[in-house]
Design a protein around this motif. Structure first.
Motif, PDB file in Angstrom:
ATOM      1  N   ILE A  37     -10.513   5.533   3.458  1.00 16.98           N
ATOM      2  CA  ILE A  37     -10.412   5.787   1.937  1.00 16.98           C
ATOM      3  C   ILE A  37     -11.450   5.269   1.002  1.00 16.98           C
ATOM      4  O   ILE A  37     -11.909   6.028   0.289  1.00 16.98           O
ATOM      5  CB  ILE A  37      -8.911   5.496   1.602  1.00 16.98           C
ATOM      6  N   LYS A  75      -7.823   3.122   8.355  1.00 16.38           N
ATOM      7  CA  LYS A  75      -7.551   4.270   7.481  1.00 16.38           C
ATOM      8  C   LYS A  75      -7.646   3.710   6.019  1.00 16.38           C
ATOM      9  O   LYS A  75      -8.217   4.363   5.256  1.00 16.38           O
ATOM     10  CB  LYS A  75      -5.948   4.317   7.382  1.00 16.38           C
ATOM     11  N   LEU A  76      -7.522   2.374   5.602  1.00 13.77           N
ATOM     12  CA  LEU A  76      -7.977   2.005   4.217  1.00 13.77           C
ATOM     13  C   LEU A  76      -9.393   1.997   3.984  1.00 13.77           C
ATOM     14  O   LEU A  76     -10.057   2.281   2.704  1.00 13.77           O
ATOM     15  CB  LEU A  76      -7.313   0.539   4.037  1.00 13.77           C
ATOM     16  N   LYS A  93      -6.362   8.234  -4.120  1.00 17.43           N
ATOM     17  CA  LYS A  93      -6.747   8.632  -3.010  1.00 17.43           C
ATOM     18  C   LYS A  93      -5.660   7.909  -1.961  1.00 17.43           C
ATOM     19  O   LYS A  93      -5.015   8.608  -0.829  1.00 17.43           O
ATOM     20  CB  LYS A  93      -8.070   8.439  -2.435  1.00 17.43           C
ATOM     21  N   ILE A  94      -5.301   6.764  -2.166  1.00 11.27           N
ATOM     22  CA  ILE A  94      -4.200   6.129  -1.275  1.00 11.27           C
ATOM     23  C   ILE A  94      -2.963   6.991  -1.391  1.00 11.27           C
ATOM     24  O   ILE A  94      -2.323   7.326  -0.331  1.00 11.27           O
ATOM     25  CB  ILE A  94      -4.062   4.762  -1.573  1.00 11.27           C
ATOM     26  N   LEU A  98       0.738  -1.275   0.146  1.00  8.02           N
ATOM     27  CA  LEU A  98      -0.023   0.215  -0.088  1.00  8.02           C
ATOM     28  C   LEU A  98       0.828   1.164   0.096  1.00  8.02           C
ATOM     29  O   LEU A  98       0.388   2.329  -0.602  1.00  8.02           O
ATOM     30  CB  LEU A  98      -0.910  -0.060   1.083  1.00  8.02           C
ATOM     31  N   ASN A  99       2.086   1.358   0.874  1.00 13.59           N
ATOM     32  CA  ASN A  99       2.704   2.388   0.777  1.00 13.59           C
ATOM     33  C   ASN A  99       3.902   2.488  -0.014  1.00 13.59           C
ATOM     34  O   ASN A  99       4.467   3.632  -0.090  1.00 13.59           O
ATOM     35  CB  ASN A  99       3.135   2.578   2.281  1.00 13.59           C
ATOM     36  N   VAL A 153      -0.398   4.736   5.179  1.00 12.34           N
ATOM     37  CA  VAL A 153      -1.780   4.077   5.258  1.00 12.34           C
ATOM     38  C   VAL A 153      -1.423   2.566   5.728  1.00 12.34           C
ATOM     39  O   VAL A 153      -1.155   1.694   4.862  1.00 12.34           O
ATOM     40  CB  VAL A 153      -2.359   3.912   3.688  1.00 12.34           C
ATOM     41  N   ASP A 154      -1.617   2.339   7.013  1.00 14.04           N
ATOM     42  CA  ASP A 154      -1.230   1.304   7.633  1.00 14.04           C
ATOM     43  C   ASP A 154      -2.190   0.418   8.411  1.00 14.04           C
ATOM     44  O   ASP A 154      -1.744  -0.696   8.977  1.00 14.04           O
ATOM     45  CB  ASP A 154      -0.079   1.614   8.594  1.00 14.04           C
ATOM     46  N   GLU A 177      -3.138  10.298   0.433  1.00 14.10           N
ATOM     47  CA  GLU A 177      -3.018  10.282   1.912  1.00 14.10           C
ATOM     48  C   GLU A 177      -1.615   9.901   2.536  1.00 14.10           C
ATOM     49  O   GLU A 177      -1.456  10.162   3.337  1.00 14.10           O
ATOM     50  CB  GLU A 177      -4.065   9.019   2.335  1.00 14.10           C
ATOM     51  N   ARG A 178      -1.017   8.795   1.720  1.00 12.75           N
ATOM     52  CA  ARG A 178       0.344   8.280   2.092  1.00 12.75           C
ATOM     53  C   ARG A 178       1.443   9.600   2.263  1.00 12.75           C
ATOM     54  O   ARG A 178       2.363   9.244   2.642  1.00 12.75           O
ATOM     55  CB  ARG A 178       0.681   7.120   1.406  1.00 12.75           C
TER      56      ARG A 178
END
Ligand code: SAM
Length: 312
Positions: A190, A186-187, A171-172, A144-145, A181-182, A175-176
């Protein structure tokens, strides 16, 4: 901590698995997705005194659970922590030239979903981990990150068939830049900020499932295992595969078709002389599905589809 045996996982389509898999009661069978050992136990119960099961799982909790559960079978049962994509080296190391059948009951066990620390569920606050093997390095949080926006969109679109994939990926990435986004919260927030309310539950389960498939390279594992095990199946030996995801089911169906023997000899011919290629005969033209009674008892069975093919 291991849970009580009954809570670890309820095997799906257990009677059907045994009915289709066991062609020789003294045979050697590989359960490629051992989990809590429910299917393996049912198979062992139906085998004769020299019938054996080799159980494989990536997850050390599963190995510990199944080993404890099946200890009374002695040398007739062996549990090995391994990826089923490495089945060829496993069989070579065990000096097995052939096996009578392979069972794959794909996906995750109830234990893995229910254990908050494993980070599979969007329904509880948790760190996004999602590794089937505790020894693997890459977790969902890393994908994700660290993945590009295009890669995130591809994962969600290809593995989750999520139609809002591109906007969620965008959007991820936004946000990151502010914070990693951990976590599942949070996910989840989103996804909920992009997807209209009435589709949110479906999208959440698609996005989380897509990430899990990517973390564990589940589709690559499946195709590699199917390709590699085929030469090791005895004539008459069977592949019994339960999928819970449309992509996996399509992959299994296509693999069976691609390897199906297409013989055009007249029915009375004792042996094939037309040279029709292929190593498999498809046993189940349509997938076998759990009945209502099973789904009522075990809601996780509802998306299961079982397909069977037999080596010629
Ligand atoms: C649905 S559960 C199987 C449950 C099992 N049939 C039972 O009766 O308890 C799927 C299991 O397969 C394992 N698994 C998934 N992919 C794997 C892979 N590539 N190699 C080995 N194990 C895998 C998971 O860790 C999980 O324990």
């Amino acid at each position: 901590m291991l849970k009580a045996l009954d809570n670890f996982h309820l095997p799906v389509l257990q009677a059907e698995v045994c009915q289709y898999l066991i062609t020789d009661k003294n045979g050697v069978y590989v359960d490629g997705t051992l989990g809590g050992g429910g299917h393996s136990q049912a198979i062992l119960e139906q085998l004769a005194a020299s019938g054996r099961v080799i159980g494989i799982d990536l997850d050390r909790d599963a190995i510990a659970q199944a080993t404890a559960r099946l200890s009374n079978y002695g040398e007739r049962f062996q549990a090995i922590q391994l990826n089923f994509r490495d089945i060829k080296s496993l069989l070579t190391n065990l000096r097995l030239k052939s096996i009578d059948g392979l069972l794959l009951d794909l996906g995750v066990s109830s234990h893995q979903i229910d254990d908050v620390n494993r980070g599979f569920s969007y329904q509880v606050p948790t760190q996004l981990d999602m590794r089937l093997s505790q020894d693997q390095k890459i977790r969902a949080v890393d994908i994700l990150n660290q993945s590009s926006e295009q890669e995130l969109a591809r994962i969600m679109y290809e593995y989750g068939e999520e139609r809002f994939a591109r906007r969620i990926a965008e959007k991820i990435v936004q946000e990151r830049q502010l914070h990693p986004v951990d976590s599942s919260e949070k996910l989840r927030s989103i996804v909920s900020s992009i997807v209209p309310f009435q589709f949110q539950i479906k999208s959440l389960s698609r996005v989380f499932q897509a990430l899990r498939i990517a973390v564990n390279q589940e589709l690559d594992n499946l195709i590699q295992c199917l390709n590699d095990v085929l030469p090791y199946l005895k004539p008459g030996g069977r592949l019994v595969i339960i999928s819970y995801h449309s992509l996996e089911d399509r992959m299994v169906k296509q693999f069976f078709k691609d390897n199906e023997k297409k013989c055009h000899c007249p029915p009375g011919f004792p042996i094939c002389v037309c040279g029709g290629e292929g190593m498999l005969e498809i046993v189940t033209r349509k997938p076998i599905l759990p009945g209502l009674a099973e789904i009522e008892k075990n809601s996780r069975a509802r998306s299961g589809k079982l397909r069977v093919a037999q080596r010629i």
